[in-house]
Structures are given as structure tokens and as C-alpha cells.
Design an enzyme around this catalytic site. Structure first.
Site, mmCIF file in Angstrom:
data_model
loop_
_atom_site.group_PDB
_atom_site.id
_atom_site.type_symbol
_atom_site.label_atom_id
_atom_site.label_comp_id
_atom_site.label_asym_id
_atom_site.label_seq_id
_atom_site.Cartn_x
_atom_site.Cartn_y
_atom_site.Cartn_z
ATOM 1 N N ASP A 175 85.751 18.233 67.567
ATOM 2 C CA ASP A 175 84.819 17.859 66.499
ATOM 3 C C ASP A 175 85.628 17.576 65.244
ATOM 4 O O ASP A 175 86.816 17.912 65.163
ATOM 5 C CB ASP A 175 83.803 18.981 66.247
ATOM 6 C CG ASP A 175 82.757 18.617 65.197
ATOM 7 O OD1 ASP A 175 82.374 17.437 65.132
ATOM 8 O OD2 ASP A 175 82.327 19.504 64.436
ATOM 9 N N SER A 176 84.971 16.986 64.260
ATOM 10 C CA SER A 176 85.642 16.739 62.986
ATOM 11 C C SER A 176 85.889 18.040 62.220
ATOM 12 O O SER A 176 86.775 18.109 61.376
ATOM 13 C CB SER A 176 84.804 15.795 62.127
ATOM 14 O OG SER A 176 83.549 16.384 61.834
ATOM 15 N N CYS A 191 80.618 16.109 68.783
ATOM 16 C CA CYS A 191 80.399 15.449 67.504
ATOM 17 C C CYS A 191 79.558 14.213 67.763
ATOM 18 O O CYS A 191 79.955 13.338 68.540
ATOM 19 C CB CYS A 191 81.751 15.052 66.891
ATOM 20 S SG CYS A 191 81.634 14.029 65.402
ATOM 21 N N GLU A 235 80.103 23.772 56.689
ATOM 22 C CA GLU A 235 81.508 24.178 56.607
ATOM 23 C C GLU A 235 81.681 25.327 55.609
ATOM 24 O O GLU A 235 82.408 26.287 55.868
ATOM 25 C CB GLU A 235 82.364 22.978 56.191
ATOM 26 C CG GLU A 235 82.468 21.874 57.233
ATOM 27 C CD GLU A 235 83.567 22.110 58.253
ATOM 28 O OE1 GLU A 235 84.537 22.827 57.930
ATOM 29 O OE2 GLU A 235 83.445 21.564 59.367
ATOM 30 N N CYS A 283 73.620 16.148 64.246
ATOM 31 C CA CYS A 283 75.011 16.432 63.895
ATOM 32 C C CYS A 283 75.256 17.856 64.336
ATOM 33 O O CYS A 283 74.434 18.741 64.052
ATOM 34 C CB CYS A 283 75.246 16.281 62.393
ATOM 35 S SG CYS A 283 76.874 16.873 61.845
ATOM 36 N N HIS A 319 77.092 20.057 63.260
ATOM 37 C CA HIS A 319 77.179 21.005 62.148
ATOM 38 C C HIS A 319 75.814 21.605 61.801
ATOM 39 O O HIS A 319 75.728 22.748 61.354
ATOM 40 C CB HIS A 319 77.720 20.308 60.888
ATOM 41 C CG HIS A 319 79.208 20.177 60.840
ATOM 42 N ND1 HIS A 319 79.888 19.187 61.503
ATOM 43 C CD2 HIS A 319 80.150 20.907 60.182
ATOM 44 C CE1 HIS A 319 81.188 19.306 61.262
ATOM 45 N NE2 HIS A 319 81.371 20.346 60.463
#
Length: 264
Positions: free
Chosen positions: A11-12, A75, A153, A189, A191
Site C-alpha cells: 500500500d502507499s 490499495c 495515517e 480507500c 485507509h
């Protein structure tokens, strides 16, 4: 016979942890290498050309180094742009992540669903195709948010986040024409499931949130059915660029079975 090959998740950033959790629950005996491409973060505001060039090349290096049995691109942005190229480049199974529009449409009573993702994901023709195939009788409203990625994050780093930020993101979705009808929101997403509780608290009315993590976990379990596993499962978290992981993040990663940290 023990087979030490790990499952590689990419993932990013830390979003793919929302995919790791259900996968580990189904395959507790597996070893995992989780890769966060902090060197290219965030993907959601990058061009399709950048992602299409970066992801296959980077995964090629990672596969050469870690020799996984399977790769999960955890992702949505990378999957919708680069999945076909990655599969063509790698001689092993590659599982992608797609917006959970099909299950959301099945759950919606109002026949209006929201798709909350990054800007790069929500503008992809792939989302048009999923909507036409699985939600043709639904109103599908999209909203892209880079801010929500940052919030997720920050949360994993142990930083406090402002409830008003989550309310603002939801307003961008629910405030569109027809948004008052939405009863189900696709977290498009990886996240975003990490801040699902915060989104639910900020929502002006009860909403159902749906993500693709459980479906990906079932797919990984199916593809590895009958395989041998390591005598002892291990977990490694890999950064693609030098990074300072604070105590809060290390604790979060260790709790998810990723006790070893390294840099590519």
C-alpha cells in the site's frame, strides 16, 4: 513440509492494515511482509502515469527480495490504475482491491450509495463499470478526499484528530444532490476503514460503511488453499524510504503481528 514464503501486502501507507487484519484472521499460520510506499505517498493526488510507472517497478523489486507466494495490492488507487500491468509483470498470483460497490448495492435500502475514496480512485472508469454492473438501479455519488488519508495515517501514529475534519469529509459526499438519500457508504480507500468509528460519530445520521477487506481476505484464503505454511508465522513492515517510526506506530504494528521494521 514447511513453506516459509510470506504473503506480501502493498500500500502507499498504513491503509492496507485494514486488509491485513481480516486476512490474518482467516490465515493465522501465514507470514506477512507489509510494504508501505512512503517514498511515493500519497498516491491519491498523483497522476495515473506516475502510479502506472512506479507500482509495477517497485513490486518487481519487492518480489525479487522477499519471494512471496502471493501479492496483495492493498490499495484501491494502485489497483484501479496498475493491477493489469503488475499481473503481466509478475509470475505469481496478484490480488487487487476494488471499491465494494457490489456488496454496498446489495445492502442499500434507499438505493442510494456513496463512494468515498481518493481523488484518483473515484474518477476512474473502473468505478463507472462497477456501478453499471452491480448498482445500475442505485444512485451512486462519489467524493474524493486526500484529507481522510492523512487523518488515518495520523491516527496510527497516535496523533489526535479533529472530529470536524471527518464531518467536513462527509459533508462533501452527503451534501451533493441526492446525498440525503444515501444510506450506505463504500470506503473505497483501504485507509478509510481505519477511521470508520470517527466517520460514524461525525455522520449526521446513521450510515452503513462497507469496505473490501473481508472479500480480499477470502480471495487470498482461496488462492492459498492446500498450501503448506511456515513452522512459525512472522511479520515484517517495510518502508520504501527512510522513515522515523514513533512508539505509537510501532505499538500499532506490533499488535498486528508486524514486529520487525525495515527499509527497502
Amino acid at each position: 513440509m514447511a513453506d516459509d514464503r510470506p504473503i506480501l501486502m502493498f500500500d502507499s501507507g498504513v491503509g492496507g492494515l485494514s486488509v491485513l487484519a481480516p486476512t490474518r484472521a482467516l490465515l493465522p499460520q501465514a507470514s506477512f511482509v507489509y510494504v508501505a510506499d512512503n517514498g511515493g505517498f500519497p498516491y491519491g493526488i498523483r497522476s495515473e502515469a506516475e502510479i502506472a510507472a512506479r507500482v509495477p517497478a517497485l513490486l518487481g523489486r519487492l518480489v525479487e527480495r522477499h519471494r512471496p507466494r502471493l501479492v496483495v495490492i492493498a490499495c484501491n488507487t494502485a489497483s484501479t490504475i496498475a493491477l493489469t500491468a503488475v499481473r503481466a509483470a509478475l509470475d505469481l498470483p496478484v490480488v487487487g482491491t476494488v471499491p465494494a460497490i457490489k456488496p454496498a448495492a446489495a445492502l442499500s435500502k434507499s438505493r442510494a450509495i456513496g463512494v468515498l475514496g481518493t481523488d484518483a480512485t473515484v474518477r476512474q472508469p473502473y468505478v463507472d463499470d462497477l456501478s453499471a454492473r452491480f448498482a445500475s438501479d442505485c444512485l451512486v455519488i462519489r467524493h474524493g478526499s486526500a484529507r481522510l488519508v492523512e487523518l488515518a495515517e495520523a491516527k496510527l501514529r497516535g496523533e489526535a484528530t479533529d472530529p470536524a475534519d471527518y464531518a467536513e469529509v462527509l459533508a462533501g459526499l452527503l451534501g451533493q444532490p441526492g446525498g440525503e438519500r444515501i444510506d450506505t457508504v463504500v470506503l473505497a480507500c483501504t485507509h478509510f476503514p481505519l477511521v470508520e468509528e470517527e466517520l460514524a460519530r461525525a455522520a449526521p445520521r446513521p450510515l452503513r460503511f462497507v469496505d473490501g477487506g473481508p472479500g480480499i481476505a477470502r480471495r487470498v484464503a482461496h488462492l492459498t488453499e492446500g498450501q503448506d505454511w511456515p513452522a512459525e508465522s512472522k511479520g515484517e513492515f517495510v518502508f520504501t524510504a527512510p522513515a522515523e517510526a514513533g512508539d505509537a506506530l510501532r505499538t500499532e504494528l506490533a499488535a498486528r503481528g508486524l514486529g520487525t521494521l525495515s527499509t527497502l
